[in-house]
Design an enzyme around this catalytic site. Structure first.
Site, PDB file in Angstrom:
ATOM      1  N   SER A 116       0.820  -1.211   0.000  1.00  0.00           N
ATOM      2  CA  SER A 116       0.000   0.000   0.000  1.00  0.00           C
ATOM      3  C   SER A 116       0.852   1.260   0.000  1.00  0.00           C
ATOM      4  CB  SER A 116      -0.864  -0.018   1.258  1.00  0.00           C
ATOM      5  OG  SER A 116      -1.486   1.215   1.439  1.00  0.00           O
ATOM      6  N   TYR A 140      -1.939   0.224   9.950  1.00  0.00           N
ATOM      7  CA  TYR A 140      -2.185  -0.483   8.694  1.00  0.00           C
ATOM      8  C   TYR A 140      -0.949  -0.414   7.798  1.00  0.00           C
ATOM      9  CZ  TYR A 140      -3.708  -1.138   3.904  1.00  0.00           C
ATOM     10  OH  TYR A 140      -3.774  -1.549   2.599  1.00  0.00           O
ATOM     11  N   LYS A 144       1.834  -3.370   6.395  1.00  0.00           N
ATOM     12  CA  LYS A 144       2.153  -3.619   4.977  1.00  0.00           C
ATOM     13  C   LYS A 144       3.662  -3.532   4.753  1.00  0.00           C
ATOM     14  CE  LYS A 144      -1.765  -4.700   3.416  1.00  0.00           C
ATOM     15  NZ  LYS A 144      -1.984  -6.022   2.810  1.00  0.00           N
TER      16      LYS A 144
HETATM   17  N1  UFG Z   1     -12.534  11.143   3.543  1.00  0.00           N
HETATM   18  C1  UFG Z   1     -13.411  12.128   3.929  1.00  0.00           C
HETATM   19  N2  UFG Z   1     -14.668  11.763   4.289  1.00  0.00           N
HETATM   20  C2  UFG Z   1     -15.093  10.464   4.300  1.00  0.00           C
HETATM   21  C3  UFG Z   1     -14.176   9.451   3.898  1.00  0.00           C
HETATM   22  C4  UFG Z   1     -12.900   9.828   3.525  1.00  0.00           C
HETATM   23  O1  UFG Z   1     -13.084  13.320   3.964  1.00  0.00           O
HETATM   24  O2  UFG Z   1     -16.234  10.187   4.663  1.00  0.00           O
HETATM   25  C5  UFG Z   1     -11.176  11.527   3.147  1.00  0.00           C
HETATM   26  C6  UFG Z   1     -10.107  10.886   3.995  1.00  0.00           C
HETATM   27  O3  UFG Z   1      -9.867  11.654   5.146  1.00  0.00           O
HETATM   28  C7  UFG Z   1      -8.930  10.848   3.022  1.00  0.00           C
HETATM   29  C8  UFG Z   1      -9.590  10.669   1.647  1.00  0.00           C
HETATM   30  O4  UFG Z   1     -10.944  11.053   1.834  1.00  0.00           O
HETATM   31  O5  UFG Z   1      -8.266  12.050   3.040  1.00  0.00           O
HETATM   32  C9  UFG Z   1      -9.543   9.250   1.147  1.00  0.00           C
HETATM   33  O6  UFG Z   1     -10.010   8.392   2.170  1.00  0.00           O
HETATM   34  P1  UFG Z   1     -10.312   6.840   1.948  1.00  0.00           P
HETATM   35  O7  UFG Z   1     -10.820   6.309   3.259  1.00  0.00           O
HETATM   36  O8  UFG Z   1     -11.161   6.648   0.747  1.00  0.00           O
HETATM   37  O9  UFG Z   1      -8.888   6.250   1.586  1.00  0.00           O
HETATM   38  P2  UFG Z   1      -7.500   6.323   2.366  1.00  0.00           P
HETATM   39  O10 UFG Z   1      -6.627   7.272   1.592  1.00  0.00           O
HETATM   40  O11 UFG Z   1      -7.661   6.589   3.812  1.00  0.00           O
HETATM   41  O12 UFG Z   1      -6.978   4.832   2.241  1.00  0.00           O
HETATM   42  C10 UFG Z   1      -6.990   4.130   1.024  1.00  0.00           C
HETATM   43  C11 UFG Z   1      -7.074   2.657   1.309  1.00  0.00           C
HETATM   44  C12 UFG Z   1      -5.844   2.205   2.035  1.00  0.00           C
HETATM   45  C13 UFG Z   1      -4.608   2.640   1.294  1.00  0.00           C
HETATM   46  C14 UFG Z   1      -4.636   4.110   0.965  1.00  0.00           C
HETATM   47  C15 UFG Z   1      -3.464   4.452   0.085  1.00  0.00           C
HETATM   48  O13 UFG Z   1      -8.234   2.367   2.074  1.00  0.00           O
HETATM   49  O14 UFG Z   1      -5.892   0.816   2.142  1.00  0.00           O
HETATM   50  O15 UFG Z   1      -5.837   4.430   0.299  1.00  0.00           O
HETATM   51  O16 UFG Z   1      -3.547   5.732  -0.428  1.00  0.00           O
HETATM   52  F1  UFG Z   1      -3.521   2.434   2.058  1.00  0.00           F
END
Ligand code: UFG
Length: 348
Positions: A116, A140, A144
């Site tokens: 990741s 997490y 990884k």
């Molecule tokens: N976000 C919001 N509101 C929400 C959900 C998410 O503002 O309701 C924001 C988060 O704070 C983040 C962005 O949108 O800034 C993306 O969030 P996601 O939860 O969609 O994805 P993440 O970037 O946290 O994580 C994902 C995968 C991980 C991986 C990562 C790598 O879930 O497994 O991308 O970039 F490691």
């Protein structure tokens, strides 16, 4: 090739199985169905079981005799890992050790591992290349990174060659409409944005019909990041393009017989507000949102340099445009709701 796939009933796993199956590989998926869906495994055989169970694994490896392992099964939610780190060390590391012990005992020589972008933590410079320092910002990402280290040791000691694919933000849904993005608890941005769009549409219907109100809004986690509009920036990559990286990784392993690490991202970043804006265009719906405090463990900006995977594996994304990625999700989510509405009506 005979390929054992762990977690093949999940979102990225099932999209990859579909591509591998179409290429004619002999596949066996093992999955405990804690988050996956049996019906999403469109090719090959399936056995329900847990990769923490060495007896189950021994049976699987000795009867199937795989040449390659593709290891998806893991817990993958960043905020959950912050709240419950031991769950992540157990599901992602203890389980992986049990799995690799069985693979080594059965002379498997090739593995593709779902790593990741979370291994980088808060990057010092964008776009992130594979040699950028790895300092995970959450448990997490740490699991990884350790998983990659275990594989590097297995190469040296046992000749198990591996490709670690560092996924950026997997998104979108099978454009042919055969697969799903369906999690019991949704935390990912694009599905939540589209669910907020659907709630806005429902609210409009209800307001017209019976004068009710209600509906969800999208919570924007943090508006004070050091990014152009203050919200986090991510590199969204279509799940089919991610799946294709696994195919190319297996071909490369068969050919080159050496290990490698590759980013899989489009190399373009979008902020949370930009994702909402593009989703408004795609859906034609308002998508109400509200700014709330930061979510723990979120780096400000994660954008891949995809130069290495393009050059070495010959990877090229087919759906790099955010608008098309979101459209493929919208095709899926808008039909889901229409389907469930029909079902409710049928039950009455
Ligand atoms: N976000 C919001 N509101 C929400 C959900 C998410 O503002 O309701 C924001 C988060 O704070 C983040 C962005 O949108 O800034 C993306 O969030 P996601 O939860 O969609 O994805 P993440 O970037 O946290 O994580 C994902 C995968 C991980 C991986 C990562 C790598 O879930 O497994 O991308 O970039 F490691």
């Amino acid at each position: 090739m005979k390929i054992l796939v762990t977690g093949g009933a999940g979102y990225i796993g099932s999209h990859t199985i579909k591509k591998l199956g179409r290429q004619g590989h002999e596949l066996l998926t093992i999955d405990n169905l804690s988050t996956g869906h049996r019906g999403a495994v469109l090719f090959g055989d399936f056995k329900k079981g847990d990769i923490r169970d060495p007896v189950f694994l021994r049976r699987v490896f000795s009867s199937f005799r795989p040449q390659a392992l593709v290891h998806f099964a893991a817990s993958v939610i960043v905020p959950e890992s912050v709240e419950n780190p031991l769950l992540y060390w157990d599901n992602n590391i203890s389980a992986m050790i049990t799995l690799l012990r069985a693979a080594v005992e059965h002379q498997v020589k090739m593995a593709v591992f779902s790593s990741s972008a979370a291994v980088y933590g808060e990057p010092e410079k964008i776009p992130v290349t594979e040699d950028h320092p790895r300092r995970p910002a959450n448990p997490y990402g740490m699991t990884k990174l350790v998983g990659e280290g275990i594989l590097a040791d297995c190469d040296l000691a046992h000749g198990l060659k591996s490709v670690c694919l560092r996924y950026f933000n997997a998104s979108g849904v099978d454009p042919e409409g055969e697969l799903v993005e369906d999690r019991e608890v949704e935390t990912h941005l694009i599905p939540l944005v589209l669910k907020a769009a659907i709630a806005a549409r429902e609210k409009k219907h209800r307001a017209k019909g019976r004068g009710h109100s209600g509906g969800k809004e999208l919570l924007i986690f943090g508006n004070d990041y050091p990014t152009p509009d203050g919200t986090c920036v991510r590199d969204y990559i279509h799940v089919n393009d991610l799946a294709q990286a696994h195919i190319l990784a297996l071909e490369w392993l068969s050919r080159e017989k050496r290990s490698g690490v590759f980013n899989v991202g489009n190399g373009r970043g979008y902020s949370v507000r930009q994702v909402i804006e593009v989703s408004r265009r795609v859906t034609g719906l308002p998508i109400p949102s509200r700014d709330v405090p930061r979510r723990p463990g979120d780096p400000a900006e994660l954008v891949a340099s995809s130069e290495k995977i393009r050059k070495v594996l010959g990877w090229k994304p087919e759906i790099p445009e955010l608008e098309k990625i979101i459209s493929s999700s919208w095709n899926y989510f808008s039909k889901q709701v229409a389907g469930s509405r029909k079902q409710v009506a049928g039950n009455q």
